[in-house]
Design a protein around this motif. Structure first.
Motif, PDB file in Angstrom:
ATOM      1  N   LEU A  21       1.013  -1.081  -0.299  1.00 34.76           N
ATOM      2  CA  LEU A  21      -0.027  -0.051   0.074  1.00 34.76           C
ATOM      3  C   LEU A  21       1.008   1.207  -0.003  1.00 34.76           C
ATOM      4  O   LEU A  21       0.518   2.258  -0.785  1.00 34.76           O
ATOM      5  CB  LEU A  21      -1.025   0.030   1.179  1.00 34.76           C
ATOM      6  CG  LEU A  21      -2.113  -0.925   1.147  1.00 34.76           C
ATOM      7  CD1 LEU A  21      -2.938  -1.030   2.411  1.00 34.76           C
ATOM      8  CD2 LEU A  21      -2.838  -0.734  -0.050  1.00 34.76           C
ATOM      9  N   LYS A  24       2.070   1.868  -3.395  1.00 40.65           N
ATOM     10  CA  LYS A  24       0.919   2.472  -4.062  1.00 40.65           C
ATOM     11  C   LYS A  24       0.963   3.945  -3.890  1.00 40.65           C
ATOM     12  O   LYS A  24       0.650   4.821  -4.746  1.00 40.65           O
ATOM     13  CB  LYS A  24      -0.337   1.969  -3.853  1.00 40.65           C
ATOM     14  CG  LYS A  24      -1.488   1.819  -4.783  1.00 40.65           C
ATOM     15  CD  LYS A  24      -2.709   1.036  -4.234  1.00 40.65           C
ATOM     16  CE  LYS A  24      -3.758   1.496  -4.831  1.00 40.65           C
ATOM     17  NZ  LYS A  24      -5.071   0.957  -4.031  1.00 40.65           N
ATOM     18  N   THR A 153      -6.301   4.543   0.571  1.00 35.29           N
ATOM     19  CA  THR A 153      -5.058   3.922   0.874  1.00 35.29           C
ATOM     20  C   THR A 153      -4.456   4.113   2.042  1.00 35.29           C
ATOM     21  O   THR A 153      -4.069   3.317   2.883  1.00 35.29           O
ATOM     22  CB  THR A 153      -4.000   3.854  -0.417  1.00 35.29           C
ATOM     23  OG1 THR A 153      -4.594   3.599  -1.571  1.00 35.29           O
ATOM     24  CG2 THR A 153      -2.715   2.968  -0.183  1.00 35.29           C
TER      25      THR A 153
END
Ligand code: ZN
Length: 246
Positions: A21, A24, A153
């Motif tokens: 994450l 990301k 996120t």
């Protein structure tokens, strides 16, 4: 399964998720920047086409003034004819008028060409404008979605961190410290699965006796080569097949 081993596996899963994450989160701003760059390219493309139209408008105006001047000149030359005394002068003046008129014709043709180009450039600009609006809307939507994804996120990471805290509370501190050391040493993978006798962290073939013990999942074992915690995950399909063949 051994409770501590189970906790380590869950901790590894959570840390893996957090790590991906976070990656990301690092990538999304780059993607947004890419979209912004695309937007700027579109704006530039429009500006270029717009400049063409503006230039042609300018040329048209200049040409129209030029033609006006030539017409004035012709008018003045024609006015002169009444003052002329000799036939020779008269012929010379007619010749001059003729030349200027030829020039006028040429410039009028040039103006037509400019008008034609201007018409085409305006058409292209109009088409581009429609395309630009559609593309900009699409880019804007994509950008907004990515911005939303950043929030989601970040929130997911926060929740995983909470879960992580609860898991750590269940682990003896030496075991957790060992886990952290292994995480650092092995760039995010401290707990590895053993699959078909092979450590999935370093791909060492685990000795048969150790493999038998690992398969019981009753204690915590380390890979003899990479030192990672090892666990065995029963293959459900394989087990079923074995039951069926028995
Ligand atoms: Zn290993």
């Amino acid at each position: 399964m051994n409770g501590e081993l189970d906790t380590l596996i869950k901790l590894q899963e959570i840390d893996f998720l957090i790590l991906s994450l976070k990656q990301k989160l690092e990538i999304i701003p780059l993607e947004i920047k890419n979209f912004e760059k695309k937007m700027q390219e579109i704006d530039r493309q429009f500006e270029n086409e717009n400049k063409k139209v503006i230039n042609l408008e300018k040329k048209r105006k200049e040409k129209e003034i030029e033609i006006e001047d030539i017409n004035d000149k012709i008018k003045k030359l024609k006015e002169k004819t009444s003052q002329i005394k000799t036939n020779k002068e008269y012929q010379a003046l007619l010749k001059e008028i003729e030349l200027v008129q030829e020039n006028l014709k040429k410039e009028e043709e040039n103006l037509l060409l400019i008008l034609y180009d201007l018409d085409e450039a305006k058409k292209v600009l109009k088409e581009i404008k429609a395309d630009i609006d559609a593309r900009k809307r699409e880019i804007e939507d994509n950008k907004k979605q990515l911005e939303k994804e950043i929030d989601i996120t970040a929130q997911q990471i926060e929740e995983l961190k909470k879960e992580r805290k609860e898991l750590i509370n269940k682990l003896p501190s030496e075991l957790y410290e060992e886990y952290i050391e292994l995480m650092k040493k092995h760039k995010g993978l401290a707990v590895a699965q053993v699959k078909n006798s092979v450590c999935q962290g370093c791909f060492l073939h685990i000795p048969p006796q150790l493999y038998v013990e690992i398969k019981l999942n009753q204690s915590i074992y380390h890979c003899p080569q990479c030192g990672r915690f090892l666990y065995y995950k029963p293959d459900k399909k394989l087990e079923q097949a074995q039951v069926q063949t028995q």
